[in-house]
Enzyme design. Sequence first.
Site, PDB file in Angstrom:
ATOM      1  N   ARG A   2       0.862  -1.177   0.000  1.00 27.30           N
ATOM      2  CA  ARG A   2       0.000   0.000   0.000  1.00 27.30           C
ATOM      3  C   ARG A   2       0.900   1.230   0.000  1.00 27.30           C
ATOM      4  O   ARG A   2       1.954   1.241   0.642  1.00 27.30           O
ATOM      5  CB  ARG A   2      -0.881   0.012   1.252  1.00 27.30           C
ATOM      6  CG  ARG A   2      -1.803   1.219   1.299  1.00 27.30           C
ATOM      7  CD  ARG A   2      -2.596   1.293   2.583  1.00 27.30           C
ATOM      8  NE  ARG A   2      -3.402   2.514   2.578  1.00 27.30           N
ATOM      9  CZ  ARG A   2      -3.971   3.018   3.655  1.00 27.30           C
ATOM     10  NH1 ARG A   2      -3.848   2.427   4.825  1.00 27.30           N
ATOM     11  NH2 ARG A   2      -4.676   4.141   3.565  1.00 27.30           N
ATOM     12  N   HIS A   3       0.482   2.280  -0.703  1.00 25.33           N
ATOM     13  CA  HIS A   3       1.266   3.518  -0.712  1.00 25.33           C
ATOM     14  C   HIS A   3       1.435   4.058   0.706  1.00 25.33           C
ATOM     15  O   HIS A   3       0.643   3.774   1.605  1.00 25.33           O
ATOM     16  CB  HIS A   3       0.612   4.575  -1.607  1.00 25.33           C
ATOM     17  CG  HIS A   3      -0.749   5.009  -1.121  1.00 25.33           C
ATOM     18  ND1 HIS A   3      -0.931   5.850  -0.049  1.00 25.33           N
ATOM     19  CD2 HIS A   3      -1.979   4.690  -1.573  1.00 25.33           C
ATOM     20  CE1 HIS A   3      -2.219   6.049   0.147  1.00 25.33           C
ATOM     21  NE2 HIS A   3      -2.883   5.339  -0.767  1.00 25.33           N
ATOM     22  N   ARG A  26       0.391   9.036  -5.647  1.00 19.41           N
ATOM     23  CA  ARG A  26       0.847   8.548  -4.337  1.00 19.41           C
ATOM     24  C   ARG A  26       1.411   7.136  -4.441  1.00 19.41           C
ATOM     25  O   ARG A  26       2.373   6.797  -3.750  1.00 19.41           O
ATOM     26  CB  ARG A  26      -0.277   8.642  -3.315  1.00 19.41           C
ATOM     27  CG  ARG A  26      -1.542   7.844  -3.640  1.00 19.41           C
ATOM     28  CD  ARG A  26      -2.698   8.320  -2.754  1.00 19.41           C
ATOM     29  NE  ARG A  26      -3.918   7.561  -2.889  1.00 19.41           N
ATOM     30  CZ  ARG A  26      -4.915   7.873  -3.707  1.00 19.41           C
ATOM     31  NH1 ARG A  26      -4.819   8.916  -4.517  1.00 19.41           N
ATOM     32  NH2 ARG A  26      -6.023   7.145  -3.725  1.00 19.41           N
ATOM     33  N   GLU A  73      -7.377   3.259  -7.057  1.00 21.87           N
ATOM     34  CA  GLU A  73      -8.292   3.110  -5.922  1.00 21.87           C
ATOM     35  C   GLU A  73      -9.739   3.196  -6.401  1.00 21.87           C
ATOM     36  O   GLU A  73     -10.022   3.731  -7.484  1.00 21.87           O
ATOM     37  CB  GLU A  73      -7.991   4.209  -4.882  1.00 21.87           C
ATOM     38  CG  GLU A  73      -8.775   4.083  -3.585  1.00 21.87           C
ATOM     39  CD  GLU A  73      -8.520   2.786  -2.830  1.00 21.87           C
ATOM     40  OE1 GLU A  73      -9.007   1.712  -3.269  1.00 21.87           O
ATOM     41  OE2 GLU A  73      -7.868   2.837  -1.765  1.00 21.87           O
ATOM     42  N   HIS A  77      -3.232   0.775  -3.499  1.00 18.82           N
ATOM     43  CA  HIS A  77      -4.015   1.533  -2.518  1.00 18.82           C
ATOM     44  C   HIS A  77      -4.655   0.634  -1.473  1.00 18.82           C
ATOM     45  O   HIS A  77      -4.811  -0.568  -1.685  1.00 18.82           O
ATOM     46  CB  HIS A  77      -5.094   2.326  -3.262  1.00 18.82           C
ATOM     47  CG  HIS A  77      -4.526   3.149  -4.361  1.00 18.82           C
ATOM     48  ND1 HIS A  77      -3.975   4.384  -4.152  1.00 18.82           N
ATOM     49  CD2 HIS A  77      -4.369   2.891  -5.690  1.00 18.82           C
ATOM     50  CE1 HIS A  77      -3.520   4.871  -5.298  1.00 18.82           C
ATOM     51  NE2 HIS A  77      -3.743   3.976  -6.240  1.00 18.82           N
TER      52      HIS A  77
END
Length: 193
Positions: A11-12, A63, A85, A149
């Site tokens: 995940r970022h 991101r 996302e 995400h």
Amino acid sequence: MSDYPKIWFLRHGQTEWNREYRLQGQLDSPLTAQGLADARRQARLMHAVLADTPALFASPLGRARQTADIALHGRAYRTDPRLMEIHAGGWQGRTRADILAERPDLVASGATPLDIYEAAEGGEGIVAFHARIRSFLRDLDGPSVLVAHGLLGQVLRAEVRGIPIPEAGALSNRQGCVYLLENGTETVLEAPE
């Protein structure tokens, strides 16, 4: 449980809007200092993984790409829009507190963030979101690293593990770690702070 190849899911790192509990969806905000530290922790975990040259993918959103640039040590990766996302319609950019103030039913039901995105008017919805994630997973043909995400990660990890999608919102949703998915199981890899 589905027969997917080995996956390392990242995940970022934390963003400005994560810190504000603001729904990002397919909008973007930059990584915070904590988010950069999250990506550097992931980078420490990825040295050995990258030595085996898995396929590298990231969401095209900023991101995730900022995280991938750090966590993957500058290696080239492919972006795929199916890793974006979930779209939250008109709720993108709004704070969770404002939305819940308008929708006490979500508070009363103990809604998870995934449930909130599902309820977003004009949003993508879980069925379409799950379908595009499955489409991406079906195209994988070998061990792969995915940088994307939180909510996408919950649904993707539920799919790979054979967990019913309505239960995906209860899965952990951490930053700064790597979720290793193999043979229908999940292991959380962590680097020291």
